[in-house]
Design an enzyme around this catalytic site. Sequence first.
Site, PDB file in Angstrom:
ATOM      1  CB  SER A 130     -52.343 -12.089  21.932  1.00 60.70           C
ATOM      2  OG  SER A 130     -53.361 -11.180  21.593  1.00 60.70           O
ATOM      3  CG  HIS A 336     -82.812   1.400  14.665  1.00 60.31           C
ATOM      4  ND1 HIS A 336     -82.674   0.032  14.579  1.00 60.31           N
ATOM      5  CD2 HIS A 336     -83.590   1.626  15.756  1.00 60.31           C
ATOM      6  CE1 HIS A 336     -83.331  -0.533  15.576  1.00 60.31           C
ATOM      7  NE2 HIS A 336     -83.891   0.399  16.287  1.00 60.31           N
ATOM      8  N   GLY A 337     -81.691   3.709  10.609  1.00 58.55           N
ATOM      9  CA  GLY A 337     -81.324   4.996  10.006  1.00 58.55           C
ATOM     10  C   GLY A 337     -80.688   5.899  11.052  1.00 58.55           C
ATOM     11  N   GLY A 338     -80.990   7.213  10.974  1.00 59.24           N
ATOM     12  CA  GLY A 338     -80.386   8.194  11.896  1.00 59.24           C
ATOM     13  C   GLY A 338     -80.728   7.908  13.347  1.00 59.24           C
ATOM     14  CD  GLU A 361     -63.672 -14.757  28.414  1.00 54.64           C
ATOM     15  OE1 GLU A 361     -63.744 -15.941  28.100  1.00 54.64           O
ATOM     16  OE2 GLU A 361     -64.389 -14.226  29.264  1.00 54.64           O
ATOM     17  CB  SER A 364     -61.604 -12.115  15.663  1.00 58.35           C
ATOM     18  OG  SER A 364     -62.868 -11.849  16.223  1.00 58.35           O
TER      19      SER A 364
HETATM   20  C1  LIG Z   1     -63.257  -4.547  28.601  1.00 61.07           C
HETATM   21  C2  LIG Z   1     -62.170  -5.557  28.746  1.00 61.07           C
HETATM   22  C3  LIG Z   1     -62.275  -6.538  29.727  1.00 61.07           C
HETATM   23  C4  LIG Z   1     -61.227  -7.442  29.907  1.00 61.07           C
HETATM   24  N1  LIG Z   1     -61.294  -8.336  30.938  1.00 61.07           N
HETATM   25  C5  LIG Z   1     -60.200  -9.110  31.225  1.00 61.07           C
HETATM   26  C6  LIG Z   1     -60.154  -9.917  32.400  1.00 61.07           C
HETATM   27  O1  LIG Z   1     -61.115  -9.982  33.181  1.00 61.07           O
HETATM   28  N2  LIG Z   1     -59.024 -10.634  32.647  1.00 61.07           N
HETATM   29  C7  LIG Z   1     -57.940 -10.594  31.825  1.00 61.07           C
HETATM   30  O2  LIG Z   1     -56.956 -11.258  32.105  1.00 61.07           O
HETATM   31  N3  LIG Z   1     -57.954  -9.844  30.687  1.00 61.07           N
HETATM   32  C8  LIG Z   1     -59.049  -9.095  30.389  1.00 61.07           C
HETATM   33  N4  LIG Z   1     -59.068  -8.305  29.259  1.00 61.07           N
HETATM   34  C9  LIG Z   1     -57.915  -8.303  28.370  1.00 61.07           C
HETATM   35  C10 LIG Z   1     -58.186  -8.965  27.020  1.00 61.07           C
HETATM   36  O3  LIG Z   1     -58.353 -10.344  27.160  1.00 61.07           O
HETATM   37  C11 LIG Z   1     -57.055  -8.573  26.075  1.00 61.07           C
HETATM   38  O4  LIG Z   1     -57.255  -7.200  25.773  1.00 61.07           O
HETATM   39  C12 LIG Z   1     -56.999  -9.392  24.813  1.00 61.07           C
HETATM   40  O5  LIG Z   1     -56.626 -10.720  25.097  1.00 61.07           O
HETATM   41  C13 LIG Z   1     -56.017  -8.834  23.772  1.00 61.07           C
HETATM   42  O6  LIG Z   1     -54.801  -8.525  24.362  1.00 61.07           O
HETATM   43  P1  LIG Z   1     -54.168  -7.061  24.102  1.00 61.07           P
HETATM   44  O7  LIG Z   1     -55.208  -6.057  24.412  1.00 61.07           O
HETATM   45  O8  LIG Z   1     -52.894  -6.962  24.845  1.00 61.07           O
HETATM   46  O9  LIG Z   1     -53.911  -7.005  22.560  1.00 61.07           O
HETATM   47  P2  LIG Z   1     -52.594  -7.526  21.796  1.00 61.07           P
HETATM   48  O10 LIG Z   1     -52.278  -8.922  22.211  1.00 61.07           O
HETATM   49  O11 LIG Z   1     -51.529  -6.514  21.935  1.00 61.07           O
HETATM   50  O12 LIG Z   1     -53.115  -7.554  20.301  1.00 61.07           O
HETATM   51  C14 LIG Z   1     -53.189  -6.386  19.487  1.00 61.07           C
HETATM   52  C15 LIG Z   1     -53.599  -6.828  18.080  1.00 61.07           C
HETATM   53  O13 LIG Z   1     -52.607  -7.722  17.551  1.00 61.07           O
HETATM   54  C16 LIG Z   1     -53.219  -8.942  17.155  1.00 61.07           C
HETATM   55  N5  LIG Z   1     -52.290 -10.038  17.412  1.00 61.07           N
HETATM   56  C17 LIG Z   1     -51.584 -10.315  18.531  1.00 61.07           C
HETATM   57  N6  LIG Z   1     -50.852 -11.418  18.362  1.00 61.07           N
HETATM   58  C18 LIG Z   1     -51.116 -11.887  17.136  1.00 61.07           C
HETATM   59  C19 LIG Z   1     -50.679 -13.003  16.369  1.00 61.07           C
HETATM   60  N7  LIG Z   1     -49.816 -13.911  16.862  1.00 61.07           N
HETATM   61  N8  LIG Z   1     -51.136 -13.150  15.117  1.00 61.07           N
HETATM   62  C20 LIG Z   1     -52.034 -12.260  14.590  1.00 61.07           C
HETATM   63  N9  LIG Z   1     -52.490 -11.189  15.257  1.00 61.07           N
HETATM   64  C21 LIG Z   1     -52.034 -11.000  16.515  1.00 61.07           C
HETATM   65  C22 LIG Z   1     -54.479  -9.051  18.004  1.00 61.07           C
HETATM   66  O14 LIG Z   1     -55.445  -9.895  17.367  1.00 61.07           O
HETATM   67  C23 LIG Z   1     -54.913  -7.602  18.053  1.00 61.07           C
HETATM   68  O15 LIG Z   1     -55.617  -7.279  16.875  1.00 61.07           O
HETATM   69  C24 LIG Z   1     -60.108  -7.404  29.051  1.00 61.07           C
HETATM   70  C25 LIG Z   1     -60.026  -6.428  28.045  1.00 61.07           C
HETATM   71  C26 LIG Z   1     -61.019  -5.502  27.908  1.00 61.07           C
HETATM   72  C27 LIG Z   1     -60.854  -4.439  26.869  1.00 61.07           C
END
Ligand SMILES: Cc1cc2nc3c(=O)[nH]c(=O)nc-3n(C[C@H](O)[C@H](O)[C@H](O)COP(=O)(O)OP(=O)(O)OC[C@H]3O[C@@H](n4cnc5c(N)ncnc54)[C@H](O)[C@@H]3O)c2cc1C
Length: 383
Positions: A130, A336-338, A361, A364
């Site tokens: 993030s 759908h249940g089980g 991306e 939430s």
């Molecule tokens: C299947 C998959 C495909 C993906 N594809 C791509 C891709 O093509 N390119 C790419 O660049 N990335 C990709 N990602 C990465 C994805 O965008 C990140 O996983 C996502 O942005 C969250 O970052 P993180 O996993 O490091 O979680 P973190 O940033 O570590 O967050 C962990 C938790 O802390 C919360 N959090 C973090 N900061 C705050 C804040 N300031 N306030 C409140 N809550 C906070 C988050 O909401 C989350 O619940 C992909 C991820 C997956 C799993």
Amino acid sequence: MTDQLLDAAEFRTTVRAFANREIHPGAAFRDETREFPAELVKRLGEQDLMGISVPEEFGGLGLSTKTQLIAIEEVARTDAALASIYTAHYLGLEPILVGGTEEQKCRWLPRLASGELLAGFALTEPDAGSDIASMRTTARREDDGWHLSGSKTYISNAKEADLVVLFAKTDPSAGFRGITAFVLPRNTPGVSYSEPQDKLGIRSAPTYTVYLDDVVLPHDAVVGTEGRGGNIALTALNRARIDVAAMANGIALRAWELGRSYAAERKQFGHPIAEFQAIQLLLGACDAQLVASRVTADWAADVKDAGADLRRAASVSKYVATEACFSIVDQTVQIHGGAGFMRESEIERLYRDCRILRIFEGTSQIQLLTIASNAPSPRSTDF
Ligand SMILES: Cc1cc2nc3c(=O)[nH]c(=O)nc-3n(C[C@H](O)[C@H](O)[C@H](O)COP(=O)(O)OP(=O)(O)OC[C@H]3O[C@@H](n4cnc5c(N)ncnc54)[C@H](O)[C@@H]3O)c2cc1C
């Protein structure tokens, strides 16, 4: 019906027929085997679906974002994993579209929009999700080009994409303003990949950790100008978040269809369960949530096409649709249940597939923070 509505309906009918015929039949098998659907990605290009909203001058169809959302919905309705590969392609071409030089747009966009090339987007790092400003991948300017070192993780399409737009720090002391975007073509020496990461859902949409070991890129690989990468990344993400909303709406639509047909067929206490009010309430709630999500995505698409500030609308559309999708799929499992808990049921796959939508991306929580910081003033009439 107006011409526009008629065109949209015809377009949906055409894409749905294609998706029902060619995408849906193998979706469960690909989920099981985690096989990358290379042939289907090619077919999306042949169907003219890889550059729907890309301007005609750059080889796209130049159609509205709403039209693009229809295609993404229909692909997601039949295979969420393919929809993830598909939306990652759009996310990967966005930085060039919004931040590239004229020369870069002319060089790359026509081949991306035709589906000749597949794109990806590499922003996330093991310690920078993030908080993108904390990324550690660096790019150093030398006489022979840019030297990149570091790693990216969870990158969709990374190994299959012909090019990935990759973000690195060109000025590590400048935080967000020190980030620059680069076009990284496939097979560039010094790039290596992990095995595809094993995931809960969208299993045939591979993600990888990408390692950069003194990768040399030409000086003109910089997308736009040095130091604009953070801005380009967020602009591209905002635009692509509406695509994720459409992906959520497609999965939710399929869940609702499955819920309705299961409720009509399944009998308990001598009646189809669809006759019980408790089931009708669940289906009614799903329908209401889906309608609201689709209207919200269309609104965000219009904001984007009007060229207005998209931050709030994009985050609202992603948040509303992805949260609704999870709720709709969960309620449909309940109907759908089980049977809904069994690997052989389609709704079980949808339940796993849809979980990612609230994470990638921008989670939430990040959407809500964006919405809160871009809300109009209470005195504004622009609510
Ligand atoms: C299947 C998959 C495909 C993906 N594809 C791509 C891709 O093509 N390119 C790419 O660049 N990335 C990709 N990602 C990465 C994805 O965008 C990140 O996983 C996502 O942005 C969250 O970052 P993180 O996993 O490091 O979680 P973190 O940033 O570590 O967050 C962990 C938790 O802390 C919360 N959090 C973090 N900061 C705050 C804040 N300031 N306030 C409140 N809550 C906070 C988050 O909401 C989350 O619940 C992909 C991820 C997956 C799993």
